[in-house]
Design a protein around this motif. Sequence first.
Motif, PDB file in Angstrom:
ATOM      1  N   VAL A  40      11.820   5.008  -3.984  1.00  0.00           N
ATOM      2  CA  VAL A  40      11.055   4.223  -4.959  1.00  0.00           C
ATOM      3  C   VAL A  40      11.032   2.750  -4.564  1.00  0.00           C
ATOM      4  N   THR A  41      12.191   2.190  -4.238  1.00  0.00           N
ATOM      5  CA  THR A  41      12.248   0.744  -3.987  1.00  0.00           C
ATOM      6  C   THR A  41      11.520   0.348  -2.700  1.00  0.00           C
ATOM      7  N   GLU A  42      11.504   1.225  -1.717  1.00  0.00           N
ATOM      8  CA  GLU A  42      10.741   0.915  -0.502  1.00  0.00           C
ATOM      9  C   GLU A  42       9.242   0.883  -0.797  1.00  0.00           C
ATOM     10  N   ALA A  43       8.798   1.770  -1.678  1.00  0.00           N
ATOM     11  CA  ALA A  43       7.387   1.756  -2.088  1.00  0.00           C
ATOM     12  C   ALA A  43       7.074   0.485  -2.879  1.00  0.00           C
ATOM     13  N   LEU A  44       8.004   0.064  -3.720  1.00  0.00           N
ATOM     14  CA  LEU A  44       7.817  -1.189  -4.456  1.00  0.00           C
ATOM     15  C   LEU A  44       7.718  -2.363  -3.485  1.00  0.00           C
ATOM     16  N   TYR A  45       8.602  -2.379  -2.486  1.00  0.00           N
ATOM     17  CA  TYR A  45       8.577  -3.453  -1.493  1.00  0.00           C
ATOM     18  C   TYR A  45       7.246  -3.476  -0.751  1.00  0.00           C
ATOM     19  N   SER A  46       6.769  -2.322  -0.330  1.00  0.00           N
ATOM     20  CA  SER A  46       5.493  -2.254   0.391  1.00  0.00           C
ATOM     21  C   SER A  46       4.361  -2.836  -0.449  1.00  0.00           C
ATOM     22  N   GLY A  47       4.351  -2.489  -1.742  1.00  0.00           N
ATOM     23  CA  GLY A  47       3.328  -3.027  -2.632  1.00  0.00           C
ATOM     24  C   GLY A  47       3.435  -4.531  -2.789  1.00  0.00           C
ATOM     25  N   ALA A  48       4.648  -5.024  -2.973  1.00  0.00           N
ATOM     26  CA  ALA A  48       4.851  -6.466  -3.140  1.00  0.00           C
ATOM     27  C   ALA A  48       4.445  -7.219  -1.881  1.00  0.00           C
ATOM     28  N   LEU A  49       4.884  -6.740  -0.737  1.00  0.00           N
ATOM     29  CA  LEU A  49       4.566  -7.398   0.525  1.00  0.00           C
ATOM     30  C   LEU A  49       3.059  -7.456   0.741  1.00  0.00           C
ATOM     31  N   GLN A  50       2.392  -6.344   0.552  1.00  0.00           N
ATOM     32  CA  GLN A  50       0.946  -6.289   0.756  1.00  0.00           C
ATOM     33  C   GLN A  50       0.216  -7.255  -0.184  1.00  0.00           C
ATOM     34  N   THR A  51       0.641  -7.299  -1.430  1.00  0.00           N
ATOM     35  CA  THR A  51       0.001  -8.185  -2.407  1.00  0.00           C
ATOM     36  C   THR A  51       0.211  -9.652  -2.038  1.00  0.00           C
ATOM     37  N   LEU A  52       1.410 -10.004  -1.608  1.00  0.00           N
ATOM     38  CA  LEU A  52       1.649 -11.391  -1.184  1.00  0.00           C
ATOM     39  C   LEU A  52       0.765 -11.759   0.000  1.00  0.00           C
ATOM     40  N   LEU A  53       0.695 -10.876   0.984  1.00  0.00           N
ATOM     41  CA  LEU A  53      -0.133 -11.148   2.160  1.00  0.00           C
ATOM     42  C   LEU A  53      -1.612 -11.267   1.787  1.00  0.00           C
ATOM     43  N   GLU A  54      -2.077 -10.402   0.892  1.00  0.00           N
ATOM     44  CA  GLU A  54      -3.472 -10.446   0.447  1.00  0.00           C
ATOM     45  C   GLU A  54      -3.785 -11.736  -0.307  1.00  0.00           C
ATOM     46  N   ASN A  55      -2.762 -12.363  -0.846  1.00  0.00           N
ATOM     47  CA  ASN A  55      -2.960 -13.606  -1.596  1.00  0.00           C
ATOM     48  C   ASN A  55      -2.591 -14.844  -0.785  1.00  0.00           C
ATOM     49  N   GLY A  56      -2.548 -14.706   0.533  1.00  0.00           N
ATOM     50  CA  GLY A  56      -2.409 -15.854   1.416  1.00  0.00           C
ATOM     51  C   GLY A  56      -1.012 -16.213   1.866  1.00  0.00           C
ATOM     52  N   ALA A  57      -0.004 -15.477   1.397  1.00  0.00           N
ATOM     53  CA  ALA A  57       1.356 -15.768   1.870  1.00  0.00           C
ATOM     54  C   ALA A  57       1.453 -15.424   3.354  1.00  0.00           C
ATOM     55  N   LYS A  58       2.227 -16.213   4.069  1.00  0.00           N
ATOM     56  CA  LYS A  58       2.449 -15.953   5.496  1.00  0.00           C
ATOM     57  C   LYS A  58       3.663 -15.046   5.654  1.00  0.00           C
ATOM     58  N   LYS A  59       3.540 -14.066   6.522  1.00  0.00           N
ATOM     59  CA  LYS A  59       4.626 -13.099   6.733  1.00  0.00           C
ATOM     60  C   LYS A  59       5.943 -13.802   7.076  1.00  0.00           C
ATOM     61  N   ASP A  60       5.870 -14.882   7.850  1.00  0.00           N
ATOM     62  CA  ASP A  60       7.077 -15.631   8.218  1.00  0.00           C
ATOM     63  C   ASP A  60       7.718 -16.346   7.031  1.00  0.00           C
ATOM     64  N   ASN A  61       6.972 -16.473   5.932  1.00  0.00           N
ATOM     65  CA  ASN A  61       7.481 -17.134   4.731  1.00  0.00           C
ATOM     66  C   ASN A  61       7.916 -16.135   3.665  1.00  0.00           C
ATOM     67  N   ILE A  62       8.105 -14.893   4.072  1.00  0.00           N
ATOM     68  CA  ILE A  62       8.577 -13.855   3.155  1.00  0.00           C
ATOM     69  C   ILE A  62       9.917 -13.357   3.676  1.00  0.00           C
ATOM     70  N   ILE A  63      10.950 -13.600   2.909  1.00  0.00           N
ATOM     71  CA  ILE A  63      12.317 -13.259   3.310  1.00  0.00           C
ATOM     72  C   ILE A  63      12.775 -12.057   2.504  1.00  0.00           C
ATOM     73  N   ARG A  64      13.177 -11.008   3.199  1.00  0.00           N
ATOM     74  CA  ARG A  64      13.662  -9.804   2.532  1.00  0.00           C
ATOM     75  C   ARG A  64      15.184  -9.733   2.640  1.00  0.00           C
ATOM     76  N   LYS A  65      15.802  -9.394   1.524  1.00  0.00           N
ATOM     77  CA  LYS A  65      17.242  -9.131   1.479  1.00  0.00           C
ATOM     78  C   LYS A  65      17.464  -7.827   0.732  1.00  0.00           C
ATOM     79  N   ASN A  66      18.408  -7.031   1.193  1.00  0.00           N
ATOM     80  CA  ASN A  66      18.756  -5.778   0.531  1.00  0.00           C
ATOM     81  C   ASN A  66      20.081  -5.923  -0.201  1.00  0.00           C
ATOM     82  N   VAL A  67      20.192  -5.226  -1.322  1.00  0.00           N
ATOM     83  CA  VAL A  67      21.447  -5.142  -2.066  1.00  0.00           C
ATOM     84  C   VAL A  67      21.718  -3.665  -2.364  1.00  0.00           C
TER      85      VAL A  67
END
Length: 158
Positions: A35-62
Amino acid sequence: MATSLKSLSAHSSKNVTDMGSKTFGIIVSEWNEEVTEALYSGALQTLLENGAKKDNIIRKNVPGSFELTLAAQWLAQEESIDAVICLGCVIQGETKHFDFICDAVAHGITNVSLKYNKPVIFGVLTPNTQQQALDRAGGKHGNKGDEAAITAVKMLGF
């Protein structure tokens, strides 16, 4: 509005500005990974579609959703981070554990947002069943990860 009446992935473009200069922290719980990997994929795609740069997206796992709060605080205290998105999934079980975890995480994320005066977004599913979680992580009800990301974008455009 009840999720069953609205797709989590549907959103308006009000308060959406260029995100090219913004930095996002995304924290992903490893518990309920499908579930959480699917959530991450959705969030990442939405940020990129809204102009965020991939290098400015930091992922951390807990390890689990309970740990999202402290990790959010660690990221939010970084001046370079403009918004933090917390992604997790706590599925109702047979004990009160669900209630305690969900309550603690919701309050913790809110407190971090207020403490650091920046968007810290609650992208945590709290369904009754695994199927309900999947339906909200890219299934028939859209993706809560999309919703969490567009919430961060809109809050930064406030």
